[in-house]
Design a protein around this motif. Structure first.
Motif, PDB file in Angstrom:
ATOM      1  N   ASP A 135       0.894  -1.129   0.046  1.00 37.11           N
ATOM      2  CA  ASP A 135       0.162  -0.243  -0.083  1.00 37.11           C
ATOM      3  C   ASP A 135       1.051   1.229  -0.022  1.00 37.11           C
ATOM      4  O   ASP A 135       1.790   1.160   0.974  1.00 37.11           O
ATOM      5  N   THR A 136       0.795   1.901  -1.037  1.00 44.87           N
ATOM      6  CA  THR A 136       1.742   3.229  -1.076  1.00 44.87           C
ATOM      7  C   THR A 136       1.295   4.167  -0.128  1.00 44.87           C
ATOM      8  O   THR A 136       2.007   5.280  -0.104  1.00 44.87           O
ATOM      9  N   LEU A 137       0.178   4.162   0.411  1.00 44.95           N
ATOM     10  CA  LEU A 137      -0.318   5.260   1.307  1.00 44.95           C
ATOM     11  C   LEU A 137      -0.061   6.699   0.845  1.00 44.95           C
ATOM     12  O   LEU A 137      -0.389   7.084  -0.437  1.00 44.95           O
ATOM     13  N   ALA A 165       0.153   6.664  -9.351  1.00 42.22           N
ATOM     14  CA  ALA A 165      -0.089   5.508  -9.965  1.00 42.22           C
ATOM     15  C   ALA A 165       1.465   4.712  -9.874  1.00 42.22           C
ATOM     16  O   ALA A 165       1.419   3.594  -9.688  1.00 42.22           O
ATOM     17  N   CYS A 166       2.543   5.398  -9.733  1.00 40.97           N
ATOM     18  CA  CYS A 166       3.884   4.816  -9.736  1.00 40.97           C
ATOM     19  C   CYS A 166       3.902   4.208  -8.237  1.00 40.97           C
ATOM     20  O   CYS A 166       3.667   4.718  -7.027  1.00 40.97           O
ATOM     21  N   THR A 167       4.427   3.070  -8.294  1.00 44.76           N
ATOM     22  CA  THR A 167       4.606   2.207  -6.859  1.00 44.76           C
ATOM     23  C   THR A 167       6.009   2.214  -6.281  1.00 44.76           C
ATOM     24  O   THR A 167       6.040   1.869  -5.305  1.00 44.76           O
ATOM     25  N   LEU A 168       7.014   2.896  -6.957  1.00 43.86           N
ATOM     26  CA  LEU A 168       8.115   3.149  -6.350  1.00 43.86           C
ATOM     27  C   LEU A 168       8.219   4.422  -5.491  1.00 43.86           C
ATOM     28  O   LEU A 168       8.131   5.383  -5.746  1.00 43.86           O
ATOM     29  N   CYS A 169       8.462   4.095  -4.011  1.00 40.99           N
ATOM     30  CA  CYS A 169       8.284   5.029  -3.101  1.00 40.99           C
ATOM     31  C   CYS A 169       9.680   5.510  -2.663  1.00 40.99           C
ATOM     32  O   CYS A 169      10.527   4.500  -2.633  1.00 40.99           O
ATOM     33  N   ALA A 219      13.622  -3.942  -0.301  1.00 34.98           N
ATOM     34  CA  ALA A 219      12.343  -4.587   0.262  1.00 34.98           C
ATOM     35  C   ALA A 219      11.892  -3.675   1.251  1.00 34.98           C
ATOM     36  O   ALA A 219      12.447  -3.039   2.133  1.00 34.98           O
ATOM     37  N   PRO A 220      10.443  -3.543   1.172  1.00 38.50           N
ATOM     38  CA  PRO A 220       9.763  -2.614   2.272  1.00 38.50           C
ATOM     39  C   PRO A 220      10.129  -2.784   3.430  1.00 38.50           C
ATOM     40  O   PRO A 220      10.200  -1.632   4.362  1.00 38.50           O
TER      41      PRO A 220
END
Length: 451
Positions: A135-137, A165-169, A219-220
Motif C-alpha cells: 500500500d503506497t499510502l 500510480a507509480c509504485t516506487l516510493c 524490500a519494504p
C-alpha cells in the motif's frame, strides 16, 4: 569500497511513542533500534559515523559513549535536510561518500548500503533508496526510468494521479559524494507549508542542475519506519520472523516457530531442537544437539552439546550446562555450572554454585546463597547425590560421591564419600492423633449447639 561516512538522523521528538526513552533507543530483539543500524554500517567500516540528535540528546550521547560515534546537535529542528546539514562540521575535511539514513528505520542492511555506494560514478551525483510497498499510502514517489535514472521526486500531496500510480516510493535514505552533498543540502529551501528543509530536495536540486540521480530498490521491510508502539511491535515481529527463518536454515528445528522469540545475539548450533513457547534473552549460546523444551526462558546462559533444558525451566545470567547436563521442569539456575552429565530434574534452585560431573540434584533442593548482604558459593563434587528437599547453606562444599539425605539442611562441608543427614529425631506418640480428632469434633459440635 570507497570511503564512506554515515549520517544518522535522530533529532525528532518521537511524540507518538509516548515514552521517556528516546525513540531510537527502544529495543528490537533486545537491542536498541539505533544499534541495529550502527552495527549494520560497521560491517562496511565507515570512516565516520555521525548521529544527529535534538530532543533528549543526552540519552543518545550516553548510549553511544563507548562507540566510535560523533553526536551532532540540531537545534532548532527545521526538517530533515537541515538535520543532515548539522553533520557538516563533524565531517569537516572528510572526502568520500556520505550516506544519510534514519535512526527509526533500523533494518537497512550493509548490502544495501554497498549497492547505494556502487550506484555513484562520475556522472551520477546522488543515489536514493526506493521500495514498493503493498500500500503506497502517502509516501513520496520516485519517478524513474527502467535503468533507475530518476526524473522526478514528488511528495504524495503534490503528485498528479499519474504520478501517484507509480509504485516506487521514497525511503528518504540517500548517498552522495562529500564534494556534492553539502552544496546540495545548502541549496534546499523551505518554501512549503511547514517551513521546513526536506531531504528529498537534495535529489530534486541535483536533477535541476543537470546531474544524474539514480534509484536503488530494496524490500519494504528493510526501510519500514518506527514511529509508534504499534509500529515497534510490527518491526519486532518482522525481525523475529527473520531470525526464525535464519535459525532453521542453519539447521535448528523449531517445533512451533511463531512461538519462539530470539535476542539479537542468540547463537544456536546444528541439530538444536527448540520446543514451543521458548524465550531467548540476551547472551545465550546453545551447542549442537541440545534440546530446549517448552515454556523455558533463557538469558545469559551457555548450553553444551546434548544438554537438555525444561520444560518450564529458567536459566538466568551465568548459567552453564556442560555436555549432556540436564535441568527439568521448574528448575532455576543463576551463576551456576552443571557439570557434564549432571542433572537437576525438577523444582530446584541453583545459584552461585558449581556442580560436578554426573551429580544428581534431587527435587526441591535449594542452594541458600544469599545472607541478606553477600552471595556465597556452593560446590558439589562429582557423582554426589543430593536428596530431595535439601537446603545447602552456602558457603559449603559437598565432596565427590557424597550423599546428602533428603530433608537435610547442610551448613558444614561434607567430605568425599560421606553421608550427611541433618534431621530432628522423629517423635512417635501412639493414639495421639485419634484423641486430638475426638476432642476437636466435640468442640465443634458444642459450638454448633449454641447457635
Amino acid at each position: 569500497m570507497t570511503k564512506f561516512a554515515a549520517v544518522i538522523l535522530a533529532a525528532g521528538k518521537g511524540t507518538r511513542m509516548k515514552s521517556d526513552l528516546h525513540k531510537v533507543l527502544h529495543p528490537i530483539g533486545g537491542k536498541p533500534m539505533l544499534f541495529h543500524l550502527l552495527d549494520s554500517f560497521e560491517e562496511l567500516t565507515p570512516a565516520h559515523t555521525v548521529v544527529v540528535a535534538g530532543d533528549r540528546h543526552e540519552q543518545l550521547r550516553d548510549a553511544v559513549a563507548d562507540r566510535n560515534v560523533t553526536v551532532a546537535l540540531q537545534e532548532p529542528q527545521e526538517g530533515t535536510a537541515h538535520a543532515a546539514l548539522m553533520a557538516k562540521e563533524a565531517l569537516s575535511g572528510f572526502e568520500g561518500l556520505v550516506m544519510v539514513a534514519f535512526g527509526d528505520c533500523p533494518m537497512v542492511k550493509s548490502d544495501t548500503v554497498q549497492k547505494l555506494c556502487d550506484a555513484l560514478d562520475d556522472t551520477t551525483k546522488v543515489a536514493v533508496l526506493g521500495f514498493r510497498p503493498d500500500d503506497t499510502l502517502a509516501y513520496g514517489r520516485i519517478i524513474a526510468e527502467a535503468d533507475g535514472t530518476v526524473s522526478k521526486m514528488v511528495e504524495h500531496k503534490d503528485a498528479s494521479e499519474e504520478e501517484r500510480a507509480c509504485t516506487l516510493c521514497n525511503s528518504g535514505v540517500l548517498i552522495a559524494h562529500s564534494r556534492d552533498i553539502w552544496r546540495l543540502l545548502e541549496s534546499v529551501g523551505n518554501d512549503n507549508a511547514q517551513g521546513e528543509y526536506y531531504l528529498p530536495d537534495v535529489a530534486t536540486n541535483a536533477i535541476a542542475e543537470g546531474s544524474r540521480v539514480v534509484a536503488v530498490e530494496t524490500a519494504p521491510a528493510e526501510v519500514a519506519g518506527i514511529n509508534s508502539r504499534a509500529e515497534l511491535a510490527e518491526a519486532e515481529a518482522q525481525w523475529q520472523q527473520f531470525k526464525r527463518e535464519e535459525a532453521m536454515a542453519a539447521g535448528v528445528s523449531l517445533k512451533a516457530p511463531e512461538t519462539v522469540f530470539f535476542s539479537w545475539d542468540t547463537k544456536l548450533g546444528r541439530d538444536v531442537v527448540v520446543e514451543p513457547n521458548v524465550v531467548f534473552g540476551p547472551g545465550v549460546t546453545v551447542a549442537d544437539h541440545a534440546l530446549v523444551r517448552a515454556f523455558s526462558h533463557l538469558e545469559g546462559a551457555t548450553l553444551g552439546e546434548h544438554a537438555k533444558v525444561g520444560p518450564y525451566a529458567r536459566l538466568r545470567p551465568g548459567a552453564v550446562l556442560k555436555e549432556g547436563a540436564f535441568v527439568g521442569n521448574f528448575v532455576e539456575m543463576k551463576k551456576a555450572t552443571l557439570g557434564k552429565g549432571a542433572k537437576a530434574s525438577h523444582l530446584t534452585y541453583l545459584g552461585d554454585a558449581t556442580v560436578g560431573a554426573n551429580a544428581n540434584i534431587g527435587a526441591g533442593t535449594i542452594t541458600c546463597n544469599y545472607d541478606g548482604y553477600f552471595k556465597h558459593q556452593t560446590k558439589i563434587g562429582e557423582r554426589a547425590f543430593i536428596g530431595s528437599n535439601s537446603a545447602l547453606i552456602a558457603p559449603v562444599n559437598i565432596g565427590a560421591d557424597a550423599i546428602v539425605a533428603a530433608g537435610s539442611a547442610v551448613s558444614r562441608d561434607v567430605a568425599d564419600g560421606e553421608l550427611r543427614m541433618v534431621r530432628a529425631e522423629q517423635m512417635v506418640k501412639p493414639g495421639w492423633a485419634d484423641r486430638f480428632h475426638d476432642t476437636m469434633k466435640k468442640k465443634k459440635a458444642a459450638l454448633k449447639g449454641k447457635k
